[in-house]
Design an enzyme around this catalytic site. Structure first.
Site, PDB file in Angstrom:
ATOM      1  N   CYS A 241      93.903  39.766  49.046  1.00 39.96           N
ATOM      2  CA  CYS A 241      94.524  39.557  50.363  1.00 39.96           C
ATOM      3  C   CYS A 241      95.545  38.429  50.310  1.00 39.96           C
ATOM      4  O   CYS A 241      96.678  38.567  50.787  1.00 39.96           O
ATOM      5  CB  CYS A 241      93.453  39.262  51.400  1.00 39.96           C
ATOM      6  SG  CYS A 241      92.275  40.628  51.646  1.00 39.96           S
ATOM      7  N   HIS A 242      95.162  37.281  49.736  1.00 42.74           N
ATOM      8  CA  HIS A 242      96.052  36.127  49.714  1.00 42.74           C
ATOM      9  C   HIS A 242      96.146  35.486  48.344  1.00 42.74           C
ATOM     10  O   HIS A 242      96.692  34.385  48.212  1.00 42.74           O
ATOM     11  CB  HIS A 242      95.597  35.079  50.743  1.00 42.74           C
ATOM     12  CG  HIS A 242      95.561  35.616  52.130  1.00 42.74           C
ATOM     13  ND1 HIS A 242      94.442  36.189  52.677  1.00 42.74           N
ATOM     14  CD2 HIS A 242      96.520  35.680  53.097  1.00 42.74           C
ATOM     15  CE1 HIS A 242      94.685  36.579  53.920  1.00 42.74           C
ATOM     16  NE2 HIS A 242      95.955  36.288  54.192  1.00 42.74           N
ATOM     17  N   GLY A 243      95.581  36.144  47.328  1.00 44.33           N
ATOM     18  CA  GLY A 243      95.769  35.684  45.953  1.00 44.33           C
ATOM     19  C   GLY A 243      94.941  34.499  45.542  1.00 44.33           C
ATOM     20  O   GLY A 243      95.441  33.606  44.845  1.00 44.33           O
TER      21      GLY A 243
END
Length: 278
Positions: A241-243
Site C-alpha cells: 500500500c505505502h511501501g
C-alpha cells in the site's frame, strides 16, 4: 374609625284582666311609679335633671291597643370592638392553638450527640457508595463479551503442521496473525543486525519466546494494511500500500511505518505441541 351603634329593644306586654282601681293594667316587674328626688344631706345639691320620670335612655312606656309597651335604648361605646362576621355557621370561633413546648425534647449537651451524627452521616455515605458501585458493576457486566465470544478469545495452532521456512496466517479476534517457522540462517540474520540503529530499536530476543517461532500481528503499523510475507528488500514482509519493508524479525527497516509489527500474547503447549494465541 370609631363606630357608635344603638340597640333598640321593644317588649310587648300581653293584655291582662288584672287592673288597678285607676283602671291601669297590672304589669309585674315594670316600675311605673315616679322616682323620688335624691336629697343631698350636706346642702350641696343644685338644680339637676328631673327624677320623677325615668330617663329615656333607660326605659320608656307607651300604651297601645294590645297592651303596654316598654322600650329601652342603649348606646354602645364607640371603643367597643366589633368582630367581623364570618361566613360559616359555627357557634364559636376558636382562637389559634398555642404552639406546644418542645424544650424537654432538646438535648442538654449537643457535644455528646456530635459523634453519633458523624457516624450516621459516614454510614449513609458508605452505604450510598456501595450501592452506586454495585449498580455500575452490574451495568458494565451487561456490556461485557458473552461466553461464545470469550471462547474465541484464544486460538490453538498445531505447530507440527508448519514446515521450517514457511508462514501460516490465522485469524484471531478479527485480525490476521503471522506465524513463521524460521530457519537457523534467518535466526542468525535477525540477531546479527545492529538493532540500536533501527527506527524502532528492539532486539530479536525480545520479540520471540523460541528463536525458531516468530508470532506477529499481520497489521501494518502505518495505516493498518496487511503486509505480504517473504517479500521486500529484507526478506521479511512488505506492505504494497505505502511501501513499508519489514525484516525477518518483523522490524521496520524502510518505508513510512513508524513501528515494528506488534507481537500478541501467546503461549506454547509443550505436551500437545501447540501454540495458544491469546
Amino acid at each position: 374609625m370609631a363606630i357608635s351603634q344603638a340597640v333598640k329593644k321593644a317588649v310587648t306586654l300581653a293584655p291582662t284582666v288584672r287592673t288597678l282601681p285607676s283602671g291601669v293594667p297590672v304589669a309585674p316587674l315594670l316600675n311605673l311609679a315616679a322616682r323620688p328626688a335624691h336629697h343631698d344631706d350636706h346642702g350641696h345639691g343644685g338644680a339637676g335633671p328631673r327624677v320623677d320620670t325615668p330617663p329615656r335612655w333607660s326605659s320608656g312606656v307607651s300604651r297601645t291597643s294590645s297592651g303596654l309597651v316598654s322600650k329601652t335604648f342603649t348606646t354602645i361605646s364607640p371603643s367597643l370592638y366589633q368582630p367581623h362576621r364570618l361566613l360559616h355557621t359555627s357557634v364559636a370561633v376558636k382562637e389559634a392553638p398555642e404552639v406546644p413546648d418542645f424544650s424537654h425534647y432538646r438535648a442538654n449537651n449537643n457535644e455528646s450527640h456530635r459523634a453519633l451524627s458523624y457516624f450516621m452521616v459516614g454510614g449513609l455515605g458508605v452505604l450510598s457508595a456501595s450501592v452506586a458501585k454495585s449498580s455500575v458493576s452490574e451495568f458494565l457486566q451487561t456490556m461485557a463479551a458473552s461466553a461464545d465470544v470469550l471462547a474465541l478469545a484464544k486460538v490453538e495452532v498445531d505447530l507440527t503442521s508448519i514446515p521450517e521456512g514457511k508462514n501460516v496466517i490465522i485469524k484471531w479476534r478479527g485480525k490476521p496473525v503471522f506465524i513463521r517457522h524460521r530457519t537457523p540462517d534467518e535466526i542468525q540474520e535477525a540477531r546479527t543486525i545492529d538493532w540500536k540503529t533501527l527506527r524502532d530499536p528492539q532486539p530479536d530476543e525480545a520479540r520471540v519466546k523460541k528463536p525458531e517461532w516468530l508470532v506477529m500481528l499481520g497489521v501494518c503499523t502505518h495505516l493498518g494494511c496487511v503486509p505480504i510475507g517473504e517479500a521486500g528488500d529484507f526478506g521479511g514482509w512488505f506492505c504494497p500500500c505505502h511501501g513499508s519493508h519489514y525484516d525477518i524479525s518483523g522490524r521496520i527497516r524502510k518505508g513510512p511505518a513508524p513501528l515494528n509489527l506488534d507481537v500478541p500474547q501467546y503461549e506454547f503447549n509443550e505436551v500437545d505441541g501447540k501454540l495458544v494465541v491469546g
